[in-house]
Design a protein around this motif. Sequence first.
Motif, PDB file in Angstrom:
ATOM      1  N   THR A 250     -88.658 -56.580 -69.451  1.00 51.88           N
ATOM      2  CA  THR A 250     -87.633 -57.208 -70.290  1.00 51.88           C
ATOM      3  C   THR A 250     -86.242 -56.676 -69.970  1.00 51.88           C
ATOM      4  N   TYR A 251     -86.145 -55.384 -69.683  1.00 55.71           N
ATOM      5  CA  TYR A 251     -84.843 -54.762 -69.422  1.00 55.71           C
ATOM      6  C   TYR A 251     -84.123 -55.428 -68.251  1.00 55.71           C
ATOM      7  N   VAL A 252     -84.760 -55.461 -67.082  1.00 49.99           N
ATOM      8  CA  VAL A 252     -84.061 -55.991 -65.904  1.00 49.99           C
ATOM      9  C   VAL A 252     -83.857 -57.503 -66.011  1.00 49.99           C
ATOM     10  N   PHE A 253     -84.751 -58.184 -66.711  1.00 48.33           N
ATOM     11  CA  PHE A 253     -84.614 -59.625 -66.929  1.00 48.33           C
ATOM     12  C   PHE A 253     -83.365 -59.925 -67.757  1.00 48.33           C
ATOM     13  N   THR A 254     -83.199 -59.222 -68.862  1.00 50.74           N
ATOM     14  CA  THR A 254     -82.052 -59.488 -69.734  1.00 50.74           C
ATOM     15  C   THR A 254     -80.740 -59.020 -69.086  1.00 50.74           C
ATOM     16  N   LYS A 255     -80.796 -57.960 -68.266  1.00 47.83           N
ATOM     17  CA  LYS A 255     -79.590 -57.536 -67.546  1.00 47.83           C
ATOM     18  C   LYS A 255     -79.204 -58.587 -66.500  1.00 47.83           C
ATOM     19  N   ALA A 256     -80.183 -59.185 -65.844  1.00 45.48           N
ATOM     20  CA  ALA A 256     -79.902 -60.241 -64.861  1.00 45.48           C
ATOM     21  C   ALA A 256     -79.248 -61.443 -65.544  1.00 45.48           C
ATOM     22  N   MET A 257     -79.754 -61.812 -66.717  1.00 41.64           N
ATOM     23  CA  MET A 257     -79.147 -62.940 -67.435  1.00 41.64           C
ATOM     24  C   MET A 257     -77.731 -62.606 -67.881  1.00 41.64           C
ATOM     25  N   GLY A 258     -77.472 -61.349 -68.215  1.00 43.14           N
ATOM     26  CA  GLY A 258     -76.114 -60.923 -68.550  1.00 43.14           C
ATOM     27  C   GLY A 258     -75.176 -61.112 -67.364  1.00 43.14           C
ATOM     28  N   GLU A 259     -75.641 -60.755 -66.177  1.00 46.48           N
ATOM     29  CA  GLU A 259     -74.840 -60.968 -64.961  1.00 46.48           C
ATOM     30  C   GLU A 259     -74.565 -62.457 -64.740  1.00 46.48           C
ATOM     31  N   MET A 260     -75.590 -63.277 -64.986  1.00 46.24           N
ATOM     32  CA  MET A 260     -75.412 -64.718 -64.810  1.00 46.24           C
ATOM     33  C   MET A 260     -74.267 -65.243 -65.680  1.00 46.24           C
ATOM     34  N   LEU A 261     -74.244 -64.816 -66.936  1.00 44.66           N
ATOM     35  CA  LEU A 261     -73.205 -65.278 -67.852  1.00 44.66           C
ATOM     36  C   LEU A 261     -71.819 -64.828 -67.389  1.00 44.66           C
ATOM     37  N   LEU A 262     -71.714 -63.597 -66.929  1.00 46.10           N
ATOM     38  CA  LEU A 262     -70.420 -63.107 -66.445  1.00 46.10           C
ATOM     39  C   LEU A 262     -69.918 -63.941 -65.267  1.00 46.10           C
TER      40      LEU A 262
END
Length: 486
Positions: free
Chosen positions: A230-242
């Motif tokens: 879950t950690y790396v998945f949600t961090k990846a989605m955070g990058e996508m939004l940026l």
Amino acid sequence: MEFMEGRSILVTGAAGFLAKIFIEKILRVQPNVKRLYLLLRARDSNSAMLRFDTEIMSKDLFRVLKEKHGGYLNSLISQKIRVVAGDITCEDLGVKDSLLLEEMIKEVDVVVNLAANTNFDERYDISIGINTMGAKHVLNFAKRCEKLKVLLHVSTAYVCGEKEGLILEKGYKMGETLNGARGLDIDAEKKLIDDTLKSLKAENCSDDLIKSKMKDLGIQRARRYGWPNTYVFTKAMGEMLLGHLKNEMPVVIIRPTIVTSTYKEPFPGWAEGIRTIDSLAVGYGKGRITCFLGNPNTIIDVIPADMVVNAMMVAMAAHSNQSDETIYHVGSSVANPLEYASLQDYGQRYFQKHPWINKEGKPVIVGNVKVLNSMESFQRYLAIHYLLPLKGLEMVNKACCQYFQDRYLDMCRKIKFVLRLVELYGPYLFFKGYFDDMNTEKLRRAAAQVGEEVESGTFCFDPKIINWEDYFINVHIPGVVKYVLK
């Protein structure tokens, strides 16, 4: 560093490990910074100030700063630091003081987003709130800052999942997945979370059951799209939004690998919290691990925390007022690779020479760890050395003496502990990727040309200078024992 002189910097997640090192470094090397706004999750300003005093300034990390400034330190803190109660899971970063919010919008030059939830199997709603939507809220706030020079966001190199080979310093497009699966939509993920929570509450599920279900949901959604947790998945989605929403804003994404204790500044070996590889070393030192799963030839990419902070500071200065997004891998797997077998050797040598003292005041004598390179051989080893003896002990446990009961409970704890570590860290112990750091190397060279001390001085972030044997045996493991295990 001249760039920080007279600047106002907002730091989110200010009580975190890297954030504390960042704050200490700025106050020590650039006391002419105009102001540090430190965002802490808290109900009000009094609660935030209490967290600042107990979770930041009370740490031994600040002893060099205290020695340098003596009685003047309190005056420096009052002049330079503004503690802000807030929450990045909310719009306006959860800052309720409207006057303070307006002040920050007018004054902040640099936004540094260090807020994150790093638990591998955190509840999906909590993890996405901080790591994904939190990144969006920080970006939206940064867009409102009238003097903004750069937004620096700290992610993780492991947003790559379990990719193999050379992993490039490139961003993710909205909806991009690691396994080619279609349908990743962040708004849809949020709706799924809300609907699931609503359904669980309608069924009058207990808090513990809801927590368990939300953890399971996070792992399921991550693996559906190719991420291991879950950690790396949600961090990846955070990058996508940026990347998707930044428009012309200068954005720097720092992707550290496994962050370890300080290499040099403010002193060697400061650590906080049990990090990924430390779970293995500590488990071994306490006698809880006699076998483990992994490939001895796997490259474990680690980087000292102060080098990460130095890279952050140099990147901030380099990208001021540039309307681009640049990603930096800050790690060691290309420049100075470290094998799992070497890491294991350093841990064994340290704890054999400096044994852990248990609760009874007796040294824990440790031997060699058997490393098994496949799940099948690992399960076979567990069955022969743990499960069969455990079954025998279970039969006599109730009728026999305290000795057998203690052995039974101890074996249960060891099995549970080892299986938990395998579940969380297994993918990284067979990791076949290594992180391209071409952008980071270019940053080092450019900074050196303009006179910044990046070779071996104040702002060094070059892993090639590290002697891993000396660092782990004489700096890192002793630091973990002193500052984390106490």
